[in-house]
Design an enzyme around this catalytic site. Structure first.
Site, PDB file in Angstrom:
ATOM      1  N   GLU A  59      10.550   4.160   8.748  1.00  0.00           N
ATOM      2  CA  GLU A  59       9.202   3.393   7.963  1.00  0.00           C
ATOM      3  C   GLU A  59       9.486   2.026   7.809  1.00  0.00           C
ATOM      4  O   GLU A  59       8.489   1.267   7.292  1.00  0.00           O
ATOM      5  CB  GLU A  59       8.955   4.097   6.788  1.00  0.00           C
ATOM      6  CG  GLU A  59       8.396   5.569   6.492  1.00  0.00           C
ATOM      7  CD  GLU A  59       9.327   6.722   7.094  1.00  0.00           C
ATOM      8  OE1 GLU A  59      10.584   6.503   6.676  1.00  0.00           O
ATOM      9  OE2 GLU A  59       8.839   7.565   7.806  1.00  0.00           O
ATOM     10  N   ALA A  81      20.225   2.462   7.226  1.00  0.00           N
ATOM     11  CA  ALA A  81      21.453   3.370   8.012  1.00  0.00           C
ATOM     12  C   ALA A  81      20.856   4.396   8.693  1.00  0.00           C
ATOM     13  O   ALA A  81      20.615   5.423   7.884  1.00  0.00           O
ATOM     14  CB  ALA A  81      22.339   3.476   6.736  1.00  0.00           C
ATOM     15  N   HIS A  89      17.247  12.897  17.036  1.00  0.00           N
ATOM     16  CA  HIS A  89      16.482  12.216  15.994  1.00  0.00           C
ATOM     17  C   HIS A  89      17.009  10.737  16.036  1.00  0.00           C
ATOM     18  O   HIS A  89      16.351   9.742  15.886  1.00  0.00           O
ATOM     19  CB  HIS A  89      16.692  12.800  14.539  1.00  0.00           C
ATOM     20  CG  HIS A  89      15.635  12.871  13.720  1.00  0.00           C
ATOM     21  ND1 HIS A  89      15.379  13.582  12.734  1.00  0.00           N
ATOM     22  CD2 HIS A  89      14.459  12.000  13.734  1.00  0.00           C
ATOM     23  CE1 HIS A  89      14.154  13.218  12.220  1.00  0.00           C
ATOM     24  NE2 HIS A  89      13.701  12.338  12.841  1.00  0.00           N
ATOM     25  N   PHE A 114      18.052  -8.139  11.306  1.00  0.00           N
ATOM     26  CA  PHE A 114      18.167  -6.738  11.752  1.00  0.00           C
ATOM     27  C   PHE A 114      19.598  -6.258  11.074  1.00  0.00           C
ATOM     28  O   PHE A 114      20.440  -6.359  11.568  1.00  0.00           O
ATOM     29  CB  PHE A 114      17.982  -6.274  13.006  1.00  0.00           C
ATOM     30  CG  PHE A 114      17.735  -5.093  13.330  1.00  0.00           C
ATOM     31  CD1 PHE A 114      16.546  -4.319  13.167  1.00  0.00           C
ATOM     32  CD2 PHE A 114      18.603  -3.878  13.902  1.00  0.00           C
ATOM     33  CE1 PHE A 114      16.440  -2.985  13.716  1.00  0.00           C
ATOM     34  CE2 PHE A 114      18.572  -2.866  14.201  1.00  0.00           C
ATOM     35  CZ  PHE A 114      17.460  -2.103  13.929  1.00  0.00           C
TER      36      PHE A 114
HETATM   37  N1  INI Z   1      16.422   7.973   8.466  1.00  0.00           N
HETATM   38  C1  INI Z   1      17.402   7.086   8.359  1.00  0.00           C
HETATM   39  O1  INI Z   1      17.051   5.968   7.684  1.00  0.00           O
HETATM   40  N2  INI Z   1      18.786   7.132   8.604  1.00  0.00           N
HETATM   41  C2  INI Z   1      19.021   8.588   9.250  1.00  0.00           C
HETATM   42  O2  INI Z   1      20.243   8.605   9.631  1.00  0.00           O
HETATM   43  C3  INI Z   1      17.917   9.457   9.535  1.00  0.00           C
HETATM   44  N3  INI Z   1      18.171  10.923  10.221  1.00  0.00           N
HETATM   45  O3  INI Z   1      19.551  11.028  10.510  1.00  0.00           O
HETATM   46  O4  INI Z   1      17.422  11.449  10.366  1.00  0.00           O
HETATM   47  C4  INI Z   1      16.649   9.201   9.079  1.00  0.00           C
HETATM   48  N4  INI Z   1      15.763  10.010   9.262  1.00  0.00           N
HETATM   49  C5  INI Z   1      14.363   9.973   8.316  1.00  0.00           C
HETATM   50  C6  INI Z   1      13.441   9.170   9.159  1.00  0.00           C
HETATM   51  O5  INI Z   1      13.748   7.677   9.105  1.00  0.00           O
HETATM   52  C7  INI Z   1      12.127   9.115   8.557  1.00  0.00           C
HETATM   53  O6  INI Z   1      12.159   8.722   7.213  1.00  0.00           O
HETATM   54  C8  INI Z   1      11.291  10.539   8.494  1.00  0.00           C
HETATM   55  O7  INI Z   1      11.515  11.143   9.824  1.00  0.00           O
HETATM   56  C9  INI Z   1       9.941  10.693   7.999  1.00  0.00           C
HETATM   57  O8  INI Z   1       9.105   9.815   8.646  1.00  0.00           O
END
Ligand code: INI
Length: 155
Positions: A59, A81, A89, A114
């Protein structure tokens, strides 16, 4: 001698937008603390900083774009992070957040630092979110200041 352009590490009179994600908060909270410490150390006033909190790194570009579009900030600091898990993912998120922030930079001609960690383990991420200068949030904020100043010189 060529004329050299280098942004001074002076943040007074500049405004900064920070976007920080909550996912892996034990990492992103110290990244944010590091970024705020760096801005304060380099003369940026609290009133000239806005912090937008988003759920996850995916996001970050949305909020960064909104801050850039407002025209209120001289640079952005993006903090998150992403830690590699068992799923693909990781690669999708890392790619999208980097591309998304890059698009904001190009579209709005605003520097964005960044500070999104992309690591294999939480331990590796924690090692980059410690106290002082090893903190990537701190480093990202210093980069944002230098780039905001360089943008002024470049015109
Ligand atoms: N979001 C992160 O910021 N870090 C991660 O390690 C992570 N993992 O591992 O899945 C992660 N997932 C959530 C993603 O950024 C979105 O918020 C979610 O998919 C909703 O759009």
């Amino acid at each position: 001698m060529p004329r050299e352009l280098i942004g001074a590490p002076e943040g007074g009179a500049l405004r900064f937008g920070i976007v920080v994600s909550r996912f892996n908060r034990s990492i992103t909270a110290p990244l944010l603390a590091g970024a705020l410490e760096a801005l304060a150390t380099h003369g940026v006033h609290d009133d000239d900083i806005v912090v937008a909190h988003v759920p996850g790194a995916f996001e970050i570009p949305f909020a960064a774009q909104a801050l850039a579009r407002s025209g209120r900030y001289q640079a952005l600091v993006c903090l998150g992070a992403v830690v590699r898990g068992e799923t693909p993912h990781f690669d999708y998120i890392c790619g999208e957040v980097a591309r998304g922030v890059g698009r904001v930079v190009a579209e709005y001609r605003i520097p964005a630092a960044f500070g999104v960690l992309t690591t294999d383990t939480i331990e590796q991420a924690l090692a980059r979110a410690g106290e002082g200068h090893g903190n990537k949030g701190y480093e990202a904020a210093v980069t944002a200041i230098e780039m905001a100043q360089l943008a002024r010189l470049l015109g």
